[in-house]
Scaffold this motif. Structure first.
Motif, short mmCIF file in Angstrom:
data_model
loop_
_atom_site.label_atom_id
_atom_site.label_comp_id
_atom_site.label_asym_id
_atom_site.label_seq_id
_atom_site.Cartn_x
_atom_site.Cartn_y
_atom_site.Cartn_z
N LEU A 153 58.80 37.60 38.96
CA LEU A 153 58.34 36.88 39.43
C LEU A 153 57.90 35.81 37.97
CD1 LEU A 153 55.09 39.00 40.90
CD2 LEU A 153 56.57 37.94 41.62
N VAL A 154 58.78 35.78 37.14
CA VAL A 154 59.04 35.43 36.32
C VAL A 154 59.47 34.15 36.02
CG1 VAL A 154 60.60 34.19 34.24
CG2 VAL A 154 59.66 36.34 34.53
N GLY A 155 58.45 32.89 36.73
CA GLY A 155 58.25 31.74 36.72
C GLY A 155 57.23 31.01 37.97
N ALA A 156 56.95 32.04 38.79
CA ALA A 156 56.73 32.10 39.97
C ALA A 156 55.13 31.88 40.28
CB ALA A 156 56.83 33.41 41.44
N ARG A 157 54.73 31.29 41.41
CA ARG A 157 53.58 30.96 41.63
C ARG A 157 52.49 31.39 42.48
NH1 ARG A 157 52.47 24.45 42.75
NH2 ARG A 157 54.11 25.02 44.52
N VAL A 158 52.13 32.73 42.34
CA VAL A 158 51.98 33.51 43.20
C VAL A 158 50.57 33.34 43.40
CG1 VAL A 158 51.57 36.04 43.52
CG2 VAL A 158 53.61 35.16 41.70
N VAL A 159 50.50 33.42 44.93
CA VAL A 159 49.56 33.23 45.63
C VAL A 159 48.92 35.14 46.03
CG1 VAL A 159 47.43 32.86 47.71
CG2 VAL A 159 48.91 30.94 46.34
N GLY A 160 47.77 35.84 46.12
CA GLY A 160 47.82 36.87 46.95
C GLY A 160 46.62 36.84 48.18
N VAL A 161 47.07 37.19 49.05
CA VAL A 161 46.44 37.26 50.06
C VAL A 161 45.39 38.55 50.40
CG1 VAL A 161 46.27 36.66 52.51
CG2 VAL A 161 47.54 35.89 50.54
N MET A 162 44.64 38.78 49.90
CA MET A 162 43.58 40.08 50.62
C MET A 162 43.40 40.46 51.55
SD MET A 162 44.46 41.51 47.35
CE MET A 162 45.57 40.25 45.99
N LEU A 184 51.64 28.63 53.91
CA LEU A 184 51.40 29.26 51.50
C LEU A 184 53.17 29.03 51.37
CD1 LEU A 184 48.94 31.53 51.15
CD2 LEU A 184 48.96 29.62 50.38
N ALA A 185 53.72 29.29 51.73
CA ALA A 185 54.86 29.55 51.66
C ALA A 185 55.78 29.03 51.32
CB ALA A 185 56.36 31.20 52.06
N ARG A 186 56.11 27.60 52.53
CA ARG A 186 56.60 26.75 52.34
C ARG A 186 55.44 25.81 51.49
NH1 ARG A 186 56.22 25.76 59.40
NH2 ARG A 186 58.41 26.48 59.82
N ALA A 187 54.58 25.60 51.19
CA ALA A 187 53.93 24.88 50.43
C ALA A 187 54.75 25.58 48.50
CB ALA A 187 52.92 25.10 49.74
N GLY A 188 55.84 26.49 48.71
CA GLY A 188 56.03 27.14 47.26
C GLY A 188 55.58 27.59 46.64
N PHE A 189 54.62 28.77 47.36
CA PHE A 189 54.06 29.76 46.79
C PHE A 189 54.78 30.84 46.78
CE2 PHE A 189 49.78 26.55 47.39
CZ PHE A 189 50.17 26.58 45.26
N THR A 190 54.69 31.64 46.18
CA THR A 190 54.84 33.98 46.43
C THR A 190 54.48 34.09 47.02
OG1 THR A 190 56.83 33.59 44.66
CG2 THR A 190 56.25 35.50 45.20
N VAL A 191 54.01 35.16 48.20
CA VAL A 191 53.16 35.37 48.91
C VAL A 191 52.76 36.60 48.49
CG1 VAL A 191 51.72 35.95 50.66
CG2 VAL A 191 53.17 33.60 50.71
N ALA A 192 52.02 37.60 47.57
CA ALA A 192 51.86 38.34 47.49
C ALA A 192 50.50 39.58 48.48
CB ALA A 192 51.42 38.60 45.60
N THR A 193 50.69 40.36 48.82
CA THR A 193 49.74 41.35 49.63
C THR A 193 49.49 42.84 49.19
OG1 THR A 193 51.21 42.51 50.90
CG2 THR A 193 50.19 40.03 51.44
N GLY A 194 48.76 43.42 49.51
CA GLY A 194 48.48 44.96 49.51
C GLY A 194 49.58 45.02 49.48
N GLY A 195 50.82 44.97 50.95
CA GLY A 195 51.62 45.48 51.30
C GLY A 195 51.45 46.43 52.11
N GLY A 196 50.73 46.27 52.81
CA GLY A 196 49.69 47.43 53.94
C GLY A 196 50.21 46.59 55.54
#
Length: 375
Positions: A153-162, A184-196
């Protein structure tokens, strides 16, 4: 990652760098010394001649398989050697995050035969047995995962989705969460979730769909709706996801951060990189701390409420600098069913975080709210 990049940048061999692949090992060993390097979970059984002629004093080998004569020479050099641990369903020293294919390997024989299910079974057997060796292995594994996640994630703009795991495929709510992830992905963000499953899977699916035409997401949603839940069959639920991946390969990237603490919830197959932890507290804090561009909270239950206030606390105290945006989706849910918003709003009063929290009626409003608070 570090070894190869540092060498190419002109840093001397012996700087504190990590080697996580044979290619990186070969590049570093070409300088005739591995002093100061950390070689992490690389199979070196084919590199015996190189190890025998290379100075390894001051190096650290974490879970690297070696031939006996090479291992003896490396130890004689004064290197620290942490050997691989046999009979584990996971690698505690791994240098990279998991992929869906890795966690679900062997799915054809049933989910219970996959590395993900076997790791959960191992955790269930050892989590309360008081064995310091087992707890040490869990801690080493989770630290390695955190290291790999930071590198990714170095340099990434991360948006969490819970959001909750109960959100079923085939529902309007699931589709909305998927569209959010795609936006969000198309806007250049890295989407991060709880993965489930549920809302988490939907957001990862949306990010996976981002490079394709809009119609792809609708078709994928139709396929997935045939297996709406991971209950009663994780196997069927996961196979449906892999069918989507096979039909539309090379989708967009996103991150899932699940836990074996809630092992009854399998990871979803749409996060390209999966940081799976044994310690849920480490996983929760790490997910929120890395969401540097904000967090969207979809309707959920106790777990999502906990995440809201886990994120609110550093925003309240400004312990991570400028508060990060927080968007709560579904006014009725967060003001009536689970009245979290009034408390959050009261906490934010007269503090910098007041301008960084928002309550919206629908998931379609979340991206604009994020953008507004980030200006």
């Amino acid at each position: 990652m570090g070894g190869v990049a540092d060498q190419e940048a002109g840093f001397p061999a012996g700087s504190d760098t990590e080697i996580e692949s044979l290619a990186e090992f070969d590049a570093a060993a070409a300088h005739a010394t591995l002093a100061g390097f950390r070689v992490q979970s690389v199979d070196l059984t084919t590199r015996t001649p190189v190890l025998l002629r290379t100075d390894t004093a001051g190096a650290v080998f974490l879970g690297c398989a070696m031939e006996p004569d090479a291992a003896a020479k490396v130890r004689a050099d004064g290197a620290l050697v942490f050997p691989p641990v046999p009979h584990l369903p996971f690698d505690p020293y791994r240098g990279t995050l998991y992929s869906p294919a890795e966690l679900f390997e062997g799915l054809g024989a049933g989910y219970e035969r996959t590395p993900d299910a076997l790791s959960y079974a191992w955790f269930q057997r050892t989590k309360a047995d008081g064995d310091i060796f087992s707890s040490m292995l869990r801690s080493i594994h989770d630290d390695a995962i955190s290291d790999a996640l930071d590198e990714l994630l170095v340099g990434a703009r991360v948006v969490g989705v819970m959001g909750g795991h109960a959100m079923g495929r085939g529902t309007a709510e699931y589709e909305g969460a998927a569209v959010l992830g795609r936006t969000l992905a198309r806007a250049g963000f890295t989407v991060a979730t709880g993965g489930g499953p549920g809302a988490m899977e939907a957001a990862n699916l949306g990010a996976y769909a981002a490079p394709f035409e809009d119609a792809m997401l609708g078709s994928a949603l139709e396929l997935l709706a045939e297996e709406p839940s991971f209950r009663p069959s994780v196997s069927a639920w996961a196979r449906a996801a892999f069918e989507v991946r096979a039909k539309w390969p090379r989708g967009g990237a996103s991150v899932g951060i699940p836990t074996w603490f809630y092992g009854h919830e399998p990871p979803n197959a749409f996060a390209g990189a999966i940081a799976k932890y044994f310690a849920n507290a480490t996983r929760e804090d790490g997910l929120l701390a890395r969401s540097n561009a904000g967090v969207v909270f979809l309707p959920g239950a106790a777990g999502t409420v906990q995440e809201i206030f886990d994120n609110a606390t550093p925003n309240y105290y400004e312990s991570r600098g400028t508060p990060t945006p927080m968007v709560l989706v579904d006014r009725a849910h967060w003001t009536e069913r689970l009245p979290t918003w009034p408390l959050l709003e009261a906490l934010a009063e007269d503090r910098p975080m007041a301008g960084r929290i928002a309550l919206v009626d629908s998931v379609s409003e979340a991206p604009e709210a994020l953008a507004r608070m980030s200006r």
